[in-house]
Design an enzyme around this catalytic site. Sequence first.
Site, short mmCIF file in Angstrom:
data_model
loop_
_atom_site.label_atom_id
_atom_site.label_comp_id
_atom_site.label_asym_id
_atom_site.label_seq_id
_atom_site.Cartn_x
_atom_site.Cartn_y
_atom_site.Cartn_z
N TYR A 210 4.57 49.29 -14.97
CA TYR A 210 5.23 47.98 -15.02
C TYR A 210 6.46 48.07 -15.90
O TYR A 210 6.41 48.61 -17.00
CB TYR A 210 4.29 46.92 -15.61
CG TYR A 210 3.80 45.95 -14.56
CD1 TYR A 210 4.70 45.21 -13.81
CD2 TYR A 210 2.44 45.78 -14.32
CE1 TYR A 210 4.27 44.34 -12.83
CE2 TYR A 210 2.00 44.91 -13.35
CZ TYR A 210 2.92 44.19 -12.60
OH TYR A 210 2.49 43.33 -11.63
N GLU B 141 8.94 45.18 -16.06
CA GLU B 141 9.71 43.92 -15.90
C GLU B 141 10.81 43.86 -16.95
O GLU B 141 10.60 44.20 -18.11
CB GLU B 141 8.77 42.72 -16.04
CG GLU B 141 8.00 42.47 -14.78
CD GLU B 141 7.03 41.31 -14.88
OE1 GLU B 141 7.20 40.45 -15.76
OE2 GLU B 141 6.09 41.27 -14.08
N ASP C 93 27.51 42.71 3.07
CA ASP C 93 26.23 43.39 3.25
C ASP C 93 26.52 44.65 4.06
O ASP C 93 26.68 44.59 5.28
CB ASP C 93 25.25 42.46 3.99
CG ASP C 93 23.90 43.13 4.22
OD1 ASP C 93 23.81 44.36 4.05
OD2 ASP C 93 22.94 42.43 4.59
N THR D 166 20.97 47.99 1.79
CA THR D 166 19.71 48.71 1.78
C THR D 166 20.02 50.18 1.53
O THR D 166 21.17 50.61 1.64
CB THR D 166 18.95 48.55 3.12
OG1 THR D 166 19.84 48.83 4.19
CG2 THR D 166 18.38 47.14 3.24
N LYS E 53 19.07 53.39 5.23
CA LYS E 53 19.69 53.55 6.54
C LYS E 53 20.63 54.77 6.49
O LYS E 53 20.16 55.86 6.20
CB LYS E 53 20.41 52.25 6.92
CG LYS E 53 19.43 51.07 7.04
CD LYS E 53 20.11 49.82 7.55
CE LYS E 53 19.11 48.72 7.83
NZ LYS E 53 18.83 47.84 6.71
N ARG F 52 13.11 53.20 1.20
CA ARG F 52 13.20 51.86 1.79
C ARG F 52 13.37 50.84 0.67
O ARG F 52 12.43 50.54 -0.05
CB ARG F 52 11.89 51.64 2.55
CG ARG F 52 11.76 50.39 3.36
CD ARG F 52 10.71 50.59 4.42
NE ARG F 52 11.15 51.60 5.35
CZ ARG F 52 12.00 51.37 6.37
NH1 ARG F 52 12.44 50.16 6.60
NH2 ARG F 52 12.37 52.35 7.15
N1 DSN Z 1 15.95 45.55 10.59
C1 DSN Z 1 17.18 46.19 10.22
C2 DSN Z 1 17.87 46.79 11.38
O1 DSN Z 1 17.19 47.40 12.18
O2 DSN Z 1 19.09 46.71 11.50
C3 DSN Z 1 18.05 45.30 9.45
O3 DSN Z 1 17.35 44.76 8.40
#
Ligand code: DSN
Length: 435
Positions: free
Chosen positions: A66, A68, A212, A238, A241, A247
């Site tokens: 933890y 926080e 984003d 994110t 990707k 993730r």
């Molecule tokens: N679900 C993702 C995508 O496949 O683009 C975006 O969050």
Amino acid sequence: MATQEITAPNMDRFWNDDLAAADPDIAAAIDKELARQRDKIELIASENIASKAVLEAAGSVFTNKYAEGYPGKRYYGGCDYADVVENLAIERACELFDCNFANVQPNSGSQMNQAVFLALLQPGDTFMGLDLNSGGHLTHGSPVNMSGKWFNPVAYGVRKDSEEIDMDEVMAIAKEHKPKLIIAGGTAYSRIWDWEAFRKVADEVGAYLMVDMSHISGLVAGGAHPSPFPHADVVTSTTHKSLRGPRSGIILWNDEKYTKPINMAVFPGMQGGPLMHIVAAKAVAFREALRPDFKDYAHAVVENARALAASIEDNGLRIVSGGTDNHSMLVDLTPMDVTGKAAEKGLDRAYLTCNKNGIPFDTRSPFVTSGIRLGTPAGTTRGFGPEEFRKIGAMIVQVVEGLSRNGDDGDAEVEERIRREVGELCAGFPVYPGM
Ligand code: DSN
């Protein structure tokens, strides 16, 4: 009452059993997932293959901790090494994206975007985002998402003729609705984002500009897509990707005035204890992305996407907007009168994994759709180049032609042949060879 003798629990298995011994059901599912990733070609644009080192950090003892709060200001003892990990993740994220501040605690893309809303907006405020039907994201104002339920979203889209964003239209919508925040970025838009033009729109109406860059952050890191800095106020991404990490999510910014609201929004506003094992894995991925070879990777992703798109067009299907500048593309299946739903299933039978996706102005529902979305980040990681992607493009069209001839069951002979060809291709480019 009889007293029961209490014996110390035997911890041998707890400390020594590996997963196969402790939980054969889950171990078997993981083995099968590894085989799936090895034996099928991953074309989902938002997926990738994280390194062994990233997986190791994500599966580390930090899962127990933890932490926080933030480095140096925690609500728990024993955070010395959590601080080391989080500080390294922050430093590396700032170096990678050439910005001043980073919050590396968001657990996911959805939470990072919610945190920015919490930091900069009040419920009911108006904001603008790319329409989901034009390639936007649920968290950018979809009516079924919190962003669309608790705020007042106004959508911009793509032009019907070019299927590209029209900045004059974005400006006109912004002037009409006076949003407090404008989001640039999406999940199924394959053209270069003109960040500078979005900045002009935001300045014209006094809005914050949030980018984003989840889909393209690996390309930005590798210099294969322009950076949203210095134009954006806040950038979210994110990390799993094109960036090829675990993730998770991050928030980046330059101006210190955003530091307190964003950090307070992530914790304690949105989240409790950060997933420190995932923060550690993010730090590892950022270090990997800082290496010179990541630039080669990012440029190869784009070159491969161009080869895939050209091959699909040469073989008779249409690419939305006529091509791609990034890692992804939307394939319009209407010329062969095949649905995205049938194509996703048929391609999966042929060991080619992708997702159905609406195309701009689609007349079919999101559960059926007239398109599929394809991407090259995972295939590029396993080593495919333009030659392999041209072959994959031809395979995709052959499967779709089978569906066009025979209906949703497709052409079993063609699919069987392509499964074999996929097997041969995959054998030359192994995934996690040592595992
Ligand atoms: N679900 C993702 C995508 O496949 O683009 C975006 O969050």
